[in-house]
Design an enzyme around this catalytic site. Structure first.
Site, PDB file in Angstrom:
ATOM      1  N   ASP A  87       0.883  -1.178   0.000  1.00 40.13           N
ATOM      2  CA  ASP A  87       0.000   0.000   0.000  1.00 40.13           C
ATOM      3  C   ASP A  87       0.915   1.221   0.000  1.00 40.13           C
ATOM      4  O   ASP A  87       2.120   1.120   0.228  1.00 40.13           O
ATOM      5  CB  ASP A  87      -0.899  -0.008   1.244  1.00 40.13           C
ATOM      6  CG  ASP A  87      -1.800   1.222   1.328  1.00 40.13           C
ATOM      7  OD1 ASP A  87      -2.354   1.621   0.279  1.00 40.13           O
ATOM      8  OD2 ASP A  87      -1.946   1.811   2.413  1.00 40.13           O
ATOM      9  N   CYS A 136      -4.466  -1.385  -1.900  1.00 42.40           N
ATOM     10  CA  CYS A 136      -4.573   0.066  -2.065  1.00 42.40           C
ATOM     11  C   CYS A 136      -5.596   0.329  -3.161  1.00 42.40           C
ATOM     12  O   CYS A 136      -5.433  -0.148  -4.301  1.00 42.40           O
ATOM     13  CB  CYS A 136      -3.204   0.608  -2.472  1.00 42.40           C
ATOM     14  SG  CYS A 136      -3.193   2.366  -2.839  1.00 42.40           S
ATOM     15  N   GLU A 167      -3.358   8.428   8.885  1.00 41.52           N
ATOM     16  CA  GLU A 167      -1.905   8.186   9.063  1.00 41.52           C
ATOM     17  C   GLU A 167      -1.394   8.877  10.333  1.00 41.52           C
ATOM     18  O   GLU A 167      -0.358   8.515  10.864  1.00 41.52           O
ATOM     19  CB  GLU A 167      -1.116   8.669   7.834  1.00 41.52           C
ATOM     20  CG  GLU A 167      -1.349   7.846   6.570  1.00 41.52           C
ATOM     21  CD  GLU A 167      -0.430   6.626   6.426  1.00 41.52           C
ATOM     22  OE1 GLU A 167       0.706   6.645   6.924  1.00 41.52           O
ATOM     23  OE2 GLU A 167      -0.874   5.632   5.797  1.00 41.52           O
ATOM     24  N   CYS A 224     -11.056   2.950  -0.046  1.00 43.72           N
ATOM     25  CA  CYS A 224      -9.642   3.176   0.251  1.00 43.72           C
ATOM     26  C   CYS A 224      -9.340   2.333   1.488  1.00 43.72           C
ATOM     27  O   CYS A 224     -10.140   2.312   2.434  1.00 43.72           O
ATOM     28  CB  CYS A 224      -9.430   4.668   0.522  1.00 43.72           C
ATOM     29  SG  CYS A 224      -7.840   5.069   1.262  1.00 43.72           S
TER      30      CYS A 224
HETATM   31  N1  DGL Z   1      -4.786   3.049   1.060  1.00 40.99           N
HETATM   32  C1  DGL Z   1      -4.721   3.843  -0.144  1.00 40.99           C
HETATM   33  C2  DGL Z   1      -5.970   3.578  -0.971  1.00 40.99           C
HETATM   34  O1  DGL Z   1      -6.594   2.552  -0.717  1.00 40.99           O
HETATM   35  C3  DGL Z   1      -4.417   5.219   0.301  1.00 40.99           C
HETATM   36  C4  DGL Z   1      -4.317   6.183  -0.698  1.00 40.99           C
HETATM   37  C5  DGL Z   1      -3.293   7.257  -0.629  1.00 40.99           C
HETATM   38  O2  DGL Z   1      -2.121   6.965  -0.462  1.00 40.99           O
HETATM   39  O3  DGL Z   1      -3.717   8.372  -0.871  1.00 40.99           O
HETATM   40  O4  DGL Z   1      -6.351   4.276  -1.872  1.00 40.99           O
END
Ligand code: DGL
Length: 271
Positions: free
Chosen positions: A10, A73, A152, A186
């Protein structure tokens, strides 16, 4: 039987929500996790940059002898999955299709909300996938760019006025539209499940992309006879592209268990 590890990646920590589900379904599997913590978030970046980053993430994971890769991700899955699958000789799973299928299955009024990063919403990938299973569905897509940085930074709990305010502002139009299903498109968003669920109310079903892909991978490995030996106890190895400081504490929240294994920093730009 195949005891080789599964590679999972991810942009940061969000993919750990998929690792948690994978470990729950398949406690005997070994997982190699890479979180691109030095370059998170991906969700506001261009398509070309996301594809370049994703190729590097996969190239790093392929330094291990893997049996499959999970793109944990939504941003990479919606933007780069086809390229990654074409370039790899092992199965590469993304979150979009299994999550869309789940949403199409659970909706009762065919009004489905979709929250995700800007990059994911731009692709229209979830809408296309939902339409394949439920052509009459009315999908309401919404980019929520502030969610990933807040997650985060550990701002995920009910009672946290910042996340509650942001969530209420983002989600009000979806509540207004009367969706009965909300896709957490997400992999960071399951950490906001309580805050989002409280705002949307109990009649709205939340569909978690990490759980959906974990279910898909589990079925595939079992069908193919490629699941790990039942006598093997599963474990995880952690890699990040920024400092390892603080990773274990925050990752423990995502995983719902203490992270005791070592964490290593790698230089992703060299892959
Ligand atoms: N976990 C990522 C997703 O599912 C995060 C996205 C990001 O880094 O903006 O889209």
């Amino acid at each position: 039987m195949d005891n080789r590890p599964i590679g999972v990646f991810d942009s940061g920590l969000g993919g750990l929500t998929a690792v948690r589900e994978l470990a729950a379904h398949m406690p005997n599997e070994t997982m190699i996790y890479f979180g691109d913590t030095g370059r998170v978030p991906y969700g506001g970046r261009s398509r070309d940059t996301i594809i370049r980053y994703a190729r590097q993430d996969v190239a790093f994971l392929r330094t291990f002898d893997l049996k499959a890769i999970v793109v944990a991700c939504g941003t990479v899955s919606s933007t780069a999955l086809t390229q990654l699958q074409a370039e790899q000789d092992i199965p590469v799973f993304g979150v979009v299709e299994p999550t869309a299928q789940q949403a199409a299955k659970v909706t009762r009024n065919q009004k489905i909300g979709l929250i995700a990063t800007r990059a994911t919403i731009r692709t229209g990938a979830y809408e296309q996938a939902i339409a394949r299973d439920c052509p009459q569905a009315e999908v309401h897509p919404l980019a929520c760019p502030l969610f990933v940085p807040l997650v985060e930074n550990g701002r995920t709990q009910p009672g946290d006025v910042v996340i509650e305010t942001v969530a209420a502002e983002y989600l009000a139009p979806l509540k207004q539209a009367g969706v009965d299903t909300l896709v957490l498109g997400c992999t960071h968003y399951p950490l906001l499940r309580e805050v989002i669920g409280d705002f949307m109310g109990p009649s709205v079903t939340l569909v978690d992309s990490g759980a959906a892909v974990a279910h898909r991978v589990c079925s595939y490995l079992k069908e193919q006879g490629k699941d790990a030996d039942q006598a093997q106890s599963g474990c995880c190895r952690w890699y990040v592209s920024d400092s390892t400081e603080g990773f274990s504490d925050l990752a423990s929240i995502f995983l719902g268990r203490p992270v005791t294994e070592p964490v290593e920093q790698i230089s992703i730009e060299t892959y």
